[in-house]
Design a protein around this motif. Structure first.
Motif: not given
Length: 408
Positions: A373-391
């Motif tokens: 989020l320091g780089y304002a990459l909001y989509g990557i932030w959400i995507g990383a959380a969803v990817a870990m939950a899917t795992t």
């Protein structure tokens, strides 16, 4: 007397309410103190010049304290009794909150949160106390009631924070200090102080809090890996959500702030109360641990995605509903499943050790989330959380047994 009345009577007897209700109140007051701080902490740090990454670091070092203290507090409670260890950890928590309220710089905030992290093992201690006074059949419901106390406390604490945050950002912290002092008094006068089970001195000397002993059971190993996935995904989301909303969300024409965050925490608390006290007991009759864990991952993933696209308050509350419901069901489910794998005299050690291992996720996820989020990459932030939950969901689906069974 009809069958439903008999069932309710047996349930009341099994749950040992005279032991569970005091712990419910202790967890409620302690959680209220914690929740009173959460809405103001991100903005308190920002007011001192802190960045999203620094916020992540502060949350991470709090988890480091939890990692260090979890097995130790759990084992000490197995040996010396739950009450003494709980009072000691509550006293340290009170000191950390006083330091936070008086902190002149971010360095002191960092120190205060480390001290608070060292007390996080008291959740495992209260869970072990509940396990001491329940049987395997009713344990998930009892853990749900325990966590429901945290939900009630979350509502009260967040509400107080919302009322007081306009006065100053330190006023809710001082209220939190008073609430933790109240939890110490309730602990001192309402809990018994017997060890979990009588043990010989030789056994006490031989048993040391080691991760090898905690991970000895294959069932425990799988559960902890699944828990790591859950708490990493949840940590990515919850640690940086105030920053994300503060940057992107407009609340009734003005920027998202501490008062608005207190509303979401109150909603989270209400959802926790409903899910853990009412919904979990009903689900326990029809759903195995494995199926419930899959439902949990589906809920939090849906919530993460909804939060990423929320532009209105109702949609944002829908996201909070999904994530909070999933996390509310997760904590008592994981604790009960772990508890059912170990004998009573090792409850504190294993629950505390598992909490410590899960703290690894709490250490890494806020820092990674803050960096993104320091780089304002909001989509990557959400995507990383969803990817870990899917795992985590895939691991649960393939490695956990279809029907939960308690081990002796």
């Amino acid at each position: 007397m009809n069958n439903q009345s008999i069932s309710r009577l047996n349930w009341a007897r099994t749950l040992q309410w005279r032991h569970i209700l005091p712990v419910f109140f202790i967890v409620c007051t302690f959680a209220a103190g914690t929740a009173a701080v959460l809405p103001v902490l991100p903005f308190h740090i920002r007011g001192m010049g802190g960045s999203p990454f620094l916020l992540g670091v502060i949350i991470s070092v709090e988890a480091m304290g939890q990692f260090a203290s979890g097995p130790m507090l759990g084992q000490l409670s197995d040996r010396f009794g739950r009450k003494r260890v709980l009072i000691a950890s509550q006293a340290v928590a009170a000191a950390s909150l006083l330091l936070l309220a008086l902190a002149p710089s971010i360095t002191f905030i960092l120190l205060a949160r480390v001290l608070l992290g060292l007390t996080a093992g008291n959740i495992a201690v209260t869970a072990a106390y509940v396990a001491d006074h329940t049987d395997a059949a009713s344990r998930r419901q009892a853990m749900g009631i325990l966590m429901g106390g945290a939900g009630v406390g979350g509502i009260l604490g967040a509400g107080l924070s919302g009322l007081l945050s306009d006065t100053s950002l330190t006023a809710p912290i001082l209220v939190a200090f008073g609430l933790v002092l109240l939890s110490i008094l309730v602990t001192a006068f309402s809990l018994d102080d017997a060890p979990a089970a009588p043990r010989s001195n030789d056994k006490i000397q031989e048993e040391q809090p080691s991760f090898r002993s905690i991970l000895a059971s294959p069932g425990i190993r799988v559960l902890i890996v699944v828990m790591l996935c859950h708490f990493f995904a949840y940590g990515m989301y919850v640690s940086q959500m105030p920053v994300f909303l503060g940057d992107t969300f407009i609340w009734n024409g003005h920027a998202f702030g501490a008062k608005e965050l207190s509303y979401l925490i109150m909603a989270d608390g209400a959802i926790n109360v409903f899910a853990q006290i009412f919904l979990l007991g009903w689900l326990g009759k029809y759903v195995s641990d494995r199926s419930l864990i899959l439902i949990i991952f589906a809920l939090i993933s849906a919530g993460f995605l909804t939060a990423g696209f929320a532009t209105t308050i109702p949609i944002l509350f829908l996201a909070v509903l999904c994530v909070s419901m999933g996390d509310a069901l997760a904590k008592p489910t994981y604790m009960a499943a772990l508890s059912n794998h170990v004998p009573l005299e090792r409850q504190g050690l294993v629950l505390g050790g598992a909490q410590s291992l899960v703290a690894v996720a709490d250490i890494a996820s806020p820092v990674l989330g803050g960096f993104i989020l320091g780089y304002a990459l909001y989509g990557i932030w959400i995507g990383a959380a969803v990817a870990m939950a899917t795992t985590g969901a895939l691991l649960a689906a393939t490695l956990l047994p279809r029907e939960s069974r308690a081990e002796a």
